[in-house]
Design a protein around this motif. Sequence first.
Motif, mmCIF file in Angstrom:
data_model
loop_
_atom_site.group_PDB
_atom_site.id
_atom_site.type_symbol
_atom_site.label_atom_id
_atom_site.label_comp_id
_atom_site.label_asym_id
_atom_site.label_seq_id
_atom_site.Cartn_x
_atom_site.Cartn_y
_atom_site.Cartn_z
ATOM 1 N N LYS A 188 0.836 -1.202 0.000
ATOM 2 C CA LYS A 188 0.000 0.000 0.000
ATOM 3 C C LYS A 188 0.868 1.248 0.000
ATOM 4 C CE LYS A 188 -3.346 2.791 2.158
ATOM 5 N NZ LYS A 188 -2.976 4.164 2.469
ATOM 6 N N GLU B 97 1.446 4.360 -2.803
ATOM 7 C CA GLU B 97 1.351 5.804 -2.575
ATOM 8 C C GLU B 97 2.559 6.526 -3.189
ATOM 9 O OE1 GLU B 97 -1.454 6.463 -1.889
ATOM 10 O OE2 GLU B 97 -2.290 5.192 -0.323
ATOM 11 N N HIS C 126 1.734 6.780 -6.736
ATOM 12 C CA HIS C 126 0.739 7.839 -6.984
ATOM 13 C C HIS C 126 1.418 9.200 -7.035
ATOM 14 C CE1 HIS C 126 -2.668 5.153 -5.171
ATOM 15 N NE2 HIS C 126 -2.071 4.616 -6.214
ATOM 16 N N ASP D 55 -8.160 6.932 2.744
ATOM 17 C CA ASP D 55 -8.201 6.456 1.361
ATOM 18 C C ASP D 55 -9.635 6.500 0.828
ATOM 19 O OD1 ASP D 55 -5.659 5.096 2.612
ATOM 20 O OD2 ASP D 55 -5.353 5.126 0.444
ATOM 21 N N GLU E 187 -6.704 2.331 -5.636
ATOM 22 C CA GLU E 187 -7.152 2.769 -4.307
ATOM 23 C C GLU E 187 -8.124 1.804 -3.629
ATOM 24 O OE1 GLU E 187 -6.051 4.909 -2.378
ATOM 25 O OE2 GLU E 187 -5.258 6.610 -3.490
ATOM 26 N N HIS F 105 -6.694 -0.274 -1.102
ATOM 27 C CA HIS F 105 -6.266 0.474 0.083
ATOM 28 C C HIS F 105 -7.412 0.605 1.082
ATOM 29 C CE1 HIS F 105 -2.949 2.669 -2.425
ATOM 30 N NE2 HIS F 105 -2.891 1.363 -2.510
HETATM 31 FE FE LIG Z 1 -4.206 5.139 -1.169
#
Ligand SMILES: [Fe+2]
Lengths: 95, 322
Positions: B78, B82, B85, B136, B165, B168
Amino acid sequence: MSDTQWPLWEVFTQEGEGAPHEHAGSVHATDAEHAIQNARDVYARRGKVVSLWVVPTESISASSPGDAGPLFDPGSDKAYRHPQFYKSPRGVKIF
Amino acid sequence: MSMTTAPAEDPTKLAEFESRLNAGETIEPKDWMPEKYRKQLIRMMSQHAHSEIVGMLPEGNWITRAPSLRRKMVLLAKVQDEAGHGLYIYCGTETLNVSREELVDQLLTGKAKYSSIFNYPTLTWADIGVIGWFVDGAAIVNQTMLAKTSYGPYARAMIRICKEENFHKRQGYEICSVLSNGTPAQKAMVQDAVNRWWWPSLMMFGPSDAASPNSAELMRWRVKKETNDALRQRFVNLTIPQALAINLTVPDPGLRYDAETENWEFGAIDWSEFQQVIAGNGPCNRERLAARRKAHDDGAWVREAAEAHAARQAAKAQSSAA
Ligand SMILES: [Fe+2]
Ligand SMILES: [Fe+2]
């Protein structure tokens, strides 16, 4: 030593055998090998990707939006390039 | 009032730009755009990217202390997402003619903002569950809207992010559900985490529209398609039934279901707390920036080594070609 950001590379991923390579995004890297490693970490964290291309961003030439009209015009007035342009006798199975 | 006034835009080009937006067209990097649109996007996208990066810190805090190997694997994956991202959005931002170096520098010098939620501490393992579920969860509501934003590179980064996502949020809700059905101590721990994260999560959507200086323009240019308040309400409506399903309550005595509007009405948000955290006085602001700076400085040798390696490879290639 200066804190450089390294050259930019555009990343293309192929998601599955036989699929086209599609633009995914970009990464910064010192050379092509490094760019592939970074692209793997950023754009291929899940199982789907089977192949990666990286291209130095500065090597890409692109058409400009202002020219889009005249550039793509020749393709827009040729209805005879589409199958719907043609008539065939009623009831005949063409395909 | 700002000292420099934006240059007047060519009215013909501006009208053409706005009519493209009205027709639902997507703006791409090489297209003409008003300077203000470019500036707003740089501000919004870089804040978003910084939030992904700083957001790794509160969760990273628990990787070594995850209660099982399964939870540890999940949390690692996870947190790594990020980082991804952040990188998707940084590269999208760079298409607006701003360098990565500049963006990173703005974060490290404290010039740039990031989401205030990441200035709260993660005190117990239950916080990791609640972050996945609330933080999230709120990010999904916001990012689902942004997947339709008018700037192409931002929209494409959001589509990529939205696909990732859901896991998450699910893993966070699973943690909360297990703890809520666990021992009384575990139940109390997760309820405490919910109590601490609920209001900061609602603040993630930003000030009420009446008090949000950028909202109207961002909506006119279809950067945002919905108001902060509308998104916040959607999040509350989604989350309350999820809380009820696992026997947790949110710390709001004013909460009630309005059958007519089908909304979960919630109490007033304490915006003075939000302003304090934004101004740098949240519980962890200093710690977060210090951690980012340390990570950047500690990574200097890696960047130097990578450059040295690339230079040697290039030299080798050249001498073997000669
Ligand atoms: Fe996330
Ligand atoms: Fe994220």
